[in-house]
Design a protein around this motif. Sequence first.
Motif, PDB file in Angstrom:
ATOM      1  N   GLY A 105      37.732  55.060  57.782  1.00  0.00           N
ATOM      2  CA  GLY A 105      36.231  55.398  58.162  1.00  0.00           C
ATOM      3  C   GLY A 105      35.932  55.641  59.443  1.00  0.00           C
ATOM      4  N   TYR A 106      36.695  56.722  60.033  1.00  0.00           N
ATOM      5  CA  TYR A 106      36.455  57.210  61.459  1.00  0.00           C
ATOM      6  C   TYR A 106      35.120  57.571  61.894  1.00  0.00           C
ATOM      7  N   GLU A 107      34.260  58.229  60.786  1.00  0.00           N
ATOM      8  CA  GLU A 107      33.047  58.763  61.388  1.00  0.00           C
ATOM      9  C   GLU A 107      32.098  57.527  61.483  1.00  0.00           C
ATOM     10  N   ASP A 108      32.262  56.294  60.594  1.00  0.00           N
ATOM     11  CA  ASP A 108      31.492  55.409  60.486  1.00  0.00           C
ATOM     12  C   ASP A 108      31.802  54.365  61.821  1.00  0.00           C
ATOM     13  N   PHE A 109      33.030  54.275  62.286  1.00  0.00           N
ATOM     14  CA  PHE A 109      33.547  53.747  63.494  1.00  0.00           C
ATOM     15  C   PHE A 109      32.596  54.475  64.562  1.00  0.00           C
ATOM     16  N   VAL A 110      32.821  55.846  64.822  1.00  0.00           N
ATOM     17  CA  VAL A 110      32.382  56.342  65.867  1.00  0.00           C
ATOM     18  C   VAL A 110      30.782  56.252  65.940  1.00  0.00           C
ATOM     19  N   ALA A 111      30.099  56.134  64.684  1.00  0.00           N
ATOM     20  CA  ALA A 111      28.734  56.026  64.665  1.00  0.00           C
ATOM     21  C   ALA A 111      28.516  54.489  65.005  1.00  0.00           C
ATOM     22  N   TYR A 112      29.326  53.553  64.837  1.00  0.00           N
ATOM     23  CA  TYR A 112      29.084  52.174  65.304  1.00  0.00           C
ATOM     24  C   TYR A 112      29.238  52.020  66.874  1.00  0.00           C
ATOM     25  N   LEU A 113      30.129  52.826  67.368  1.00  0.00           N
ATOM     26  CA  LEU A 113      30.171  52.624  68.908  1.00  0.00           C
ATOM     27  C   LEU A 113      28.979  53.209  69.510  1.00  0.00           C
ATOM     28  N   HIS A 114      28.444  54.435  69.052  1.00  0.00           N
ATOM     29  CA  HIS A 114      27.294  54.960  69.440  1.00  0.00           C
ATOM     30  C   HIS A 114      25.963  54.092  69.387  1.00  0.00           C
ATOM     31  N   SER A 115      25.784  53.296  68.262  1.00  0.00           N
ATOM     32  CA  SER A 115      24.837  52.360  67.880  1.00  0.00           C
ATOM     33  C   SER A 115      24.802  51.100  69.092  1.00  0.00           C
ATOM     34  N   VAL A 116      25.986  50.807  69.344  1.00  0.00           N
ATOM     35  CA  VAL A 116      25.991  49.637  70.162  1.00  0.00           C
ATOM     36  C   VAL A 116      25.911  50.364  71.746  1.00  0.00           C
ATOM     37  N   GLY A 117      25.801  51.449  72.071  1.00  0.00           N
ATOM     38  CA  GLY A 117      25.604  51.997  73.124  1.00  0.00           C
ATOM     39  C   GLY A 117      26.786  52.111  74.170  1.00  0.00           C
ATOM     40  N   LEU A 118      27.978  52.119  73.526  1.00  0.00           N
ATOM     41  CA  LEU A 118      29.218  52.235  74.131  1.00  0.00           C
ATOM     42  C   LEU A 118      29.334  53.726  74.899  1.00  0.00           C
ATOM     43  N   PRO A 119      29.404  53.985  76.141  1.00  0.00           N
ATOM     44  CA  PRO A 119      29.767  55.127  76.904  1.00  0.00           C
ATOM     45  C   PRO A 119      31.151  55.675  76.526  1.00  0.00           C
ATOM     46  N   PHE A 120      31.064  57.117  76.621  1.00  0.00           N
ATOM     47  CA  PHE A 120      32.541  57.827  76.334  1.00  0.00           C
ATOM     48  C   PHE A 120      33.178  57.405  75.007  1.00  0.00           C
ATOM     49  N   VAL A 121      32.154  57.379  73.932  1.00  0.00           N
ATOM     50  CA  VAL A 121      32.868  57.276  72.658  1.00  0.00           C
ATOM     51  C   VAL A 121      33.792  58.377  72.332  1.00  0.00           C
ATOM     52  N   SER A 122      33.924  59.506  72.735  1.00  0.00           N
ATOM     53  CA  SER A 122      34.903  60.410  72.434  1.00  0.00           C
ATOM     54  C   SER A 122      36.151  60.145  72.691  1.00  0.00           C
ATOM     55  N   ILE A 123      36.100  59.144  73.906  1.00  0.00           N
ATOM     56  CA  ILE A 123      37.504  58.894  74.396  1.00  0.00           C
ATOM     57  C   ILE A 123      37.863  57.290  73.734  1.00  0.00           C
ATOM     58  N   ALA A 124      36.957  56.264  73.792  1.00  0.00           N
ATOM     59  CA  ALA A 124      36.869  55.048  73.158  1.00  0.00           C
ATOM     60  C   ALA A 124      37.254  55.178  72.012  1.00  0.00           C
ATOM     61  N   ALA A 125      37.053  55.847  70.958  1.00  0.00           N
ATOM     62  CA  ALA A 125      37.329  55.712  69.729  1.00  0.00           C
ATOM     63  C   ALA A 125      38.812  55.945  69.296  1.00  0.00           C
TER      64      ALA A 125
END
Length: 153
Positions: free
Chosen positions: A31-51
């Motif tokens: 569920g990679y897209e959902d995981f990325v969306a979750y990281l965005h929703s919690v305000g995590l910076p640099f999601v493209s690196i963190a995910a």
Amino acid sequence: MTRSLDSGVILLARIALAVLFLWGGLMKLAGYEDFVAYLHSVGLPFVSIAAPLSTALDLIGGLFLIVGFKVQPLALVMAVYTVATAILGHDFWNIADPVMHHDMTVHFWKNIGIAGGFLLLNVTGAGRISVDNARAAEGVGSLTSHRGSTRAG
């Protein structure tokens, strides 16, 4: 060196920790897209690196734990990662809903407990049933063989 029983328990501990992270990594991939969306929703910076980093750490870390490769440094990395995940992903102090607050509190402290397990693994090492132990034995064995070959016989 640890006793055989101790090494078996350490192996079981490594597997128990690894299953949690391997499962998490596979779920992130599925569920990679959902995981990325979750990281965005919690305000995590640099999601493209963190995910991808988080997904890779779950999968590679889990595999390394199972085989017992570089366990002591890996355990420190995983402890820090698990505490960071607790703080960023289970911020119960920001949750008003009582049911969600309880759920996030449990997950937060579960992560802290897992980090404690990693710190113990850092101290104990991988145990006898591991790549780390096999590599250490090879190093000692080759040193012994080298010494033996230089002795007059």
